[in-house]
Design an enzyme around this catalytic site. Structure first.
Site, short mmCIF file in Angstrom:
data_model
loop_
_atom_site.label_atom_id
_atom_site.label_comp_id
_atom_site.label_asym_id
_atom_site.label_seq_id
_atom_site.Cartn_x
_atom_site.Cartn_y
_atom_site.Cartn_z
N GLY A 12 105.16 59.62 151.30
CA GLY A 12 106.11 58.89 150.19
C GLY A 12 104.74 58.32 149.91
O GLY A 12 104.91 57.25 149.11
N SER A 13 103.05 59.10 150.07
CA SER A 13 102.04 57.54 149.55
C SER A 13 102.06 57.67 147.56
O SER A 13 101.80 56.06 146.69
CB SER A 13 100.51 58.13 150.02
OG SER A 13 100.41 59.37 149.78
N ASN A 14 102.31 58.58 147.00
CA ASN A 14 102.50 58.41 145.79
C ASN A 14 103.63 57.82 145.02
O ASN A 14 103.49 57.27 144.13
CB ASN A 14 102.83 60.11 145.04
CG ASN A 14 101.65 60.70 145.28
OD1 ASN A 14 100.55 60.59 144.45
ND2 ASN A 14 101.38 61.52 145.96
N MET A 92 109.70 68.96 148.67
CA MET A 92 109.21 69.84 148.70
C MET A 92 110.31 72.02 148.50
O MET A 92 110.00 72.29 149.43
CB MET A 92 109.35 69.98 150.00
CG MET A 92 107.23 69.81 150.89
SD MET A 92 105.92 69.46 149.60
CE MET A 92 105.04 71.22 150.60
N ARG A 93 110.66 70.93 147.48
CA ARG A 93 111.52 72.15 147.16
C ARG A 93 111.38 72.38 145.73
O ARG A 93 110.99 71.97 144.99
CB ARG A 93 112.81 72.15 147.33
CG ARG A 93 113.31 71.93 148.66
CD ARG A 93 114.62 71.14 149.01
NE ARG A 93 114.98 71.18 150.89
CZ ARG A 93 115.26 72.12 151.45
NH1 ARG A 93 115.78 73.26 151.07
NH2 ARG A 93 115.64 71.08 152.72
N ASN A 109 105.58 66.31 137.95
CA ASN A 109 105.22 66.88 138.85
C ASN A 109 103.57 66.39 139.33
O ASN A 109 102.71 65.94 138.48
CB ASN A 109 105.80 68.15 139.70
CG ASN A 109 104.71 68.10 141.11
OD1 ASN A 109 105.94 67.99 142.03
ND2 ASN A 109 104.22 69.84 140.88
N HIS A 111 100.21 67.64 141.53
CA HIS A 111 99.92 68.82 142.82
C HIS A 111 98.47 68.77 142.92
O HIS A 111 98.13 68.46 142.07
CB HIS A 111 99.90 69.92 141.61
CG HIS A 111 99.65 71.54 142.34
ND1 HIS A 111 100.55 72.16 143.37
CD2 HIS A 111 98.44 71.67 142.33
CE1 HIS A 111 99.43 72.92 144.10
NE2 HIS A 111 98.32 73.13 143.46
C1 GRF Z 1 100.86 65.58 147.42
O1 GRF Z 1 99.21 65.84 147.20
C2 GRF Z 1 101.53 65.82 145.77
O2 GRF Z 1 100.15 66.53 144.97
C3 GRF Z 1 102.29 67.19 146.09
O3 GRF Z 1 102.36 66.59 148.07
C4 GRF Z 1 101.67 65.50 148.26
C5 GRF Z 1 102.45 64.40 148.13
O4 GRF Z 1 101.77 63.10 148.92
N1 GRF Z 1 102.78 67.77 145.76
P1 GRF Z 1 102.44 61.81 149.25
O5 GRF Z 1 104.61 62.16 149.78
O6 GRF Z 1 103.06 61.23 147.88
O7 GRF Z 1 101.65 61.24 150.21
#
Ligand code: GRF
Length: 203
Positions: A12-14, A92-93, A109, A111
């Site tokens: 969940g860092s994003n 992840m789906r 999204n 990536h």
């Molecule tokens: C990120 O590297 C993103 O690009 C990919 O999944 C990862 C999620 O990271 N789709 P986080 O859970 O937000 O740290």
């Protein structure tokens, strides 16, 4: 107020970067709901700490996508929170047609590569193994293919001689935490337009 829903399976860092940026910049954007398919996902704990509504909707039958019934549940919850934009942040789906049609043009999204290079899993490792000099991250609209939708923003990360998959992914994530919040901001401000595959930023 412009409302986003965030779907996250992982750490969940994003999600955290988006929430922090909204607060710091005092954006008129509300994180209406955080959804995860993983009961133990740290993203749910982040939501709780931030006072954001959250829910875990697990998928029992399939590993890599959601059953039609589970997809319906996601859509129902997102709609009940009046979500204007769905942000996939390490979810992840793969989303199927019904979900995508329900939020047509309103799913984004992030990536961890410079798409269209290295779609799919562990993109940083793919980049390292291939031997590219530069990789990075990409935000894009979600369409039916995996990691194929129109590209919104990208940031470049050099690959260093001493990089391991972990160090490279860490530097890519630092860029992600800049690029994803900015993407949300631009969309919420109505500054993104799409023509075919091309995305234009209105200044
Ligand atoms: C990120 O590297 C993103 O690009 C990919 O999944 C990862 C999620 O990271 N789709 P986080 O859970 O937000 O740290």
């Amino acid at each position: 107020m412009f409302t986003i829903g965030i779907l996250a399976s992982g750490k969940g860092s994003n999600l955290k970067a988006i929430v922090d940026y909204i607060k710091k910049e005092k954006l008129p954007v509300k994180t209406g709901i955080v959804l995860s398919d993983k009961p133990g996902s740290p993203s749910l704990a982040i939501a709780e700490k931030e006072g954001i509504a959250y829910q875990c909707i697990p998928e029992e039958k399939y590993e890599t996508f959601l059953s039609p019934a589970t997809e319906k549940e996601y859509v129902k919850v997102l709609r009940s929170h009046d979500v204007d934009l769905v942000c996939l942040a390490g979810f992840m789906r793969v989303l199927k047609k019904n979900f995508i049609q329900s939020f047509s043009g309103k799913i984004v999204n992030i990536h961890p590569s410079l798409l269209p290079a290295f779609p799919g899993l562990a993109a940083w490792e793919q980049a390292l193994n291939y031997g590219v000099r530069f990789t990075g991250c990409t935000t894009h609209f979600v369409e039916y293919g995996v990691d194929t939708g129109p590209i919104i923003l990208q940031a470049v990360v050099p690959v260093l001689r001493e990089d391991t998959p972990e160090t490279l992914h860490k530097r890519i994530q630092e860029k992600e935490h800049f690029v994803y919040p900015l993407t949300v901001r631009l969309i919420s401000e109505g500054r993104i337009s799409i023509s075919g595959r091309k995305v234009y930023i209105i200044s």
